[in-house]
Design a protein around this motif. Structure first.
Motif, PDB file in Angstrom:
ATOM      1  N   HIS A 102       0.827  -1.206   0.000  1.00 46.10           N
ATOM      2  CA  HIS A 102       0.000   0.000   0.000  1.00 46.10           C
ATOM      3  C   HIS A 102       0.865   1.260   0.000  1.00 46.10           C
ATOM      4  O   HIS A 102       0.540   2.234  -0.677  1.00 46.10           O
ATOM      5  CB  HIS A 102      -0.940   0.021   1.205  1.00 46.10           C
ATOM      6  CG  HIS A 102      -2.045  -0.981   1.110  1.00 46.10           C
ATOM      7  ND1 HIS A 102      -3.047  -0.895   0.174  1.00 46.10           N
ATOM      8  CD2 HIS A 102      -2.310  -2.090   1.829  1.00 46.10           C
ATOM      9  CE1 HIS A 102      -3.877  -1.902   0.317  1.00 46.10           C
ATOM     10  NE2 HIS A 102      -3.449  -2.651   1.316  1.00 46.10           N
ATOM     11  N   ASP A 103       1.965   1.245   0.780  1.00 46.90           N
ATOM     12  CA  ASP A 103       2.880   2.396   0.783  1.00 46.90           C
ATOM     13  C   ASP A 103       3.428   2.633  -0.614  1.00 46.90           C
ATOM     14  O   ASP A 103       3.520   3.763  -1.072  1.00 46.90           O
ATOM     15  CB  ASP A 103       4.042   2.178   1.754  1.00 46.90           C
ATOM     16  CG  ASP A 103       3.627   2.181   3.203  1.00 46.90           C
ATOM     17  OD1 ASP A 103       2.559   2.728   3.527  1.00 46.90           O
ATOM     18  OD2 ASP A 103       4.387   1.634   4.029  1.00 46.90           O
ATOM     19  N   THR A 112      -0.338  11.492   3.665  1.00 45.36           N
ATOM     20  CA  THR A 112      -0.967  10.191   3.453  1.00 45.36           C
ATOM     21  C   THR A 112      -0.472   9.149   4.444  1.00 45.36           C
ATOM     22  O   THR A 112      -1.217   8.222   4.782  1.00 45.36           O
ATOM     23  CB  THR A 112      -0.804   9.703   2.002  1.00 45.36           C
ATOM     24  OG1 THR A 112       0.581   9.591   1.669  1.00 45.36           O
ATOM     25  CG2 THR A 112      -1.522  10.623   1.038  1.00 45.36           C
ATOM     26  N   ASN A 113       0.758   9.283   4.913  1.00 48.70           N
ATOM     27  CA  ASN A 113       1.232   8.379   5.971  1.00 48.70           C
ATOM     28  C   ASN A 113       0.402   8.559   7.232  1.00 48.70           C
ATOM     29  O   ASN A 113      -0.028   7.581   7.858  1.00 48.70           O
ATOM     30  CB  ASN A 113       2.711   8.615   6.276  1.00 48.70           C
ATOM     31  CG  ASN A 113       3.626   8.073   5.207  1.00 48.70           C
ATOM     32  OD1 ASN A 113       3.255   7.196   4.430  1.00 48.70           O
ATOM     33  ND2 ASN A 113       4.835   8.597   5.142  1.00 48.70           N
ATOM     34  N   THR A 159      -2.777   5.930   8.863  1.00 51.45           N
ATOM     35  CA  THR A 159      -2.865   5.417  10.233  1.00 51.45           C
ATOM     36  C   THR A 159      -4.221   5.739  10.855  1.00 51.45           C
ATOM     37  O   THR A 159      -4.671   5.030  11.746  1.00 51.45           O
ATOM     38  CB  THR A 159      -1.741   5.966  11.142  1.00 51.45           C
ATOM     39  OG1 THR A 159      -1.860   7.365  11.245  1.00 51.45           O
ATOM     40  CG2 THR A 159      -0.369   5.590  10.613  1.00 51.45           C
ATOM     41  N   LEU A 160      -4.872   6.782  10.373  1.00 49.59           N
ATOM     42  CA  LEU A 160      -6.166   7.185  10.926  1.00 49.59           C
ATOM     43  C   LEU A 160      -7.347   6.464  10.280  1.00 49.59           C
ATOM     44  O   LEU A 160      -8.281   6.048  10.970  1.00 49.59           O
ATOM     45  CB  LEU A 160      -6.363   8.699  10.759  1.00 49.59           C
ATOM     46  CG  LEU A 160      -5.400   9.602  11.501  1.00 49.59           C
ATOM     47  CD1 LEU A 160      -5.590  11.043  11.074  1.00 49.59           C
ATOM     48  CD2 LEU A 160      -5.583   9.450  13.005  1.00 49.59           C
ATOM     49  N   ILE A 161      -7.326   6.343   8.948  1.00 46.22           N
ATOM     50  CA  ILE A 161      -8.499   5.804   8.246  1.00 46.22           C
ATOM     51  C   ILE A 161      -8.203   4.513   7.493  1.00 46.22           C
ATOM     52  O   ILE A 161      -9.114   3.940   6.906  1.00 46.22           O
ATOM     53  CB  ILE A 161      -9.113   6.851   7.288  1.00 46.22           C
ATOM     54  CG1 ILE A 161      -8.154   7.190   6.139  1.00 46.22           C
ATOM     55  CG2 ILE A 161      -9.542   8.097   8.043  1.00 46.22           C
ATOM     56  CD1 ILE A 161      -8.763   8.038   5.041  1.00 46.22           C
ATOM     57  N   GLY A 162      -6.963   4.092   7.468  1.00 47.15           N
ATOM     58  CA  GLY A 162      -6.594   2.863   6.778  1.00 47.15           C
ATOM     59  C   GLY A 162      -6.008   3.111   5.400  1.00 47.15           C
ATOM     60  O   GLY A 162      -6.265   4.136   4.773  1.00 47.15           O
ATOM     61  N   GLU A 163      -5.217   2.139   4.976  1.00 49.80           N
ATOM     62  CA  GLU A 163      -4.524   2.234   3.690  1.00 49.80           C
ATOM     63  C   GLU A 163      -5.483   2.238   2.506  1.00 49.80           C
ATOM     64  O   GLU A 163      -5.353   3.042   1.593  1.00 49.80           O
ATOM     65  CB  GLU A 163      -3.548   1.061   3.533  1.00 49.80           C
ATOM     66  CG  GLU A 163      -2.377   1.093   4.479  1.00 49.80           C
ATOM     67  CD  GLU A 163      -1.319   2.102   4.093  1.00 49.80           C
ATOM     68  OE1 GLU A 163      -1.426   2.746   3.031  1.00 49.80           O
ATOM     69  OE2 GLU A 163      -0.371   2.247   4.874  1.00 49.80           O
TER      70      GLU A 163
END
Length: 138
Positions: free
Chosen positions: A4-5, A105-106, A110-114
């Motif tokens: 995803h990254d 986006t990193n 972490t807040l809403i998912g990849e």
């Protein structure tokens, strides 16, 4: 770095090399395009906090961004950021915008998912990520 990254980095890289980014001041376009989708999920205050935190994280690499002032809305903050981009070369502005987007986006992932983060990028940049022949660049 996970799949995803890599996908986020690839999308951001594509966007920053798109035909829409022709001048230093136009490097702000990906951030502006992403804002409405983010406001719908995290609100105006959340968006401003996300952008401000991301800017703080990259400031050491782009000291000329230190002069971006706090603002009462993300729109005013983006205008100030665009003015700072305009004082740099197109490549410097692209690099700073890309670093800012990666940082944003990193945090967002972490807040809403990849998956949702990637979907937001694709939705916000759908027109810019199309080839002239209409095929997706992905």
């Amino acid at each position: 770095m996970g799949t995803h990254d890599n996908q986020r980095s690839h999308l951001i890289g594509q966007m920053m090399q798109s035909e829409a980014i022709q001048t230093a001041s136009s490097a702000i376009l990906p951030l502006q395009s992403l804002a409405p989708q983010l406001v719908s999920i995290i609100g105006e205050g959340g968006l401003y906090a996300l952008y401000a935190r991301s800017l703080h994280k990259i400031a050491a690499d782009f000291p000329w961004l230190d002069s971006v002032a706090a603002a009462h809305s993300h729109e005013l903050w983006l205008i100030d950021l665009q003015k700072n981009f305009a004082t740099q070369t197109t490549e410097q502005a692209r690099q700073a915008a890309q670093a800012l987007l990666l940082s944003c986006t990193n945090i967002l992932a972490t807040l809403i998912g990849e998956t949702l983060t990637i979907d937001l990028l694709k939705s916000a940049w759908a027109n810019e990520l199309k080839r002239p022949d209409g095929a997706d660049k992905e």
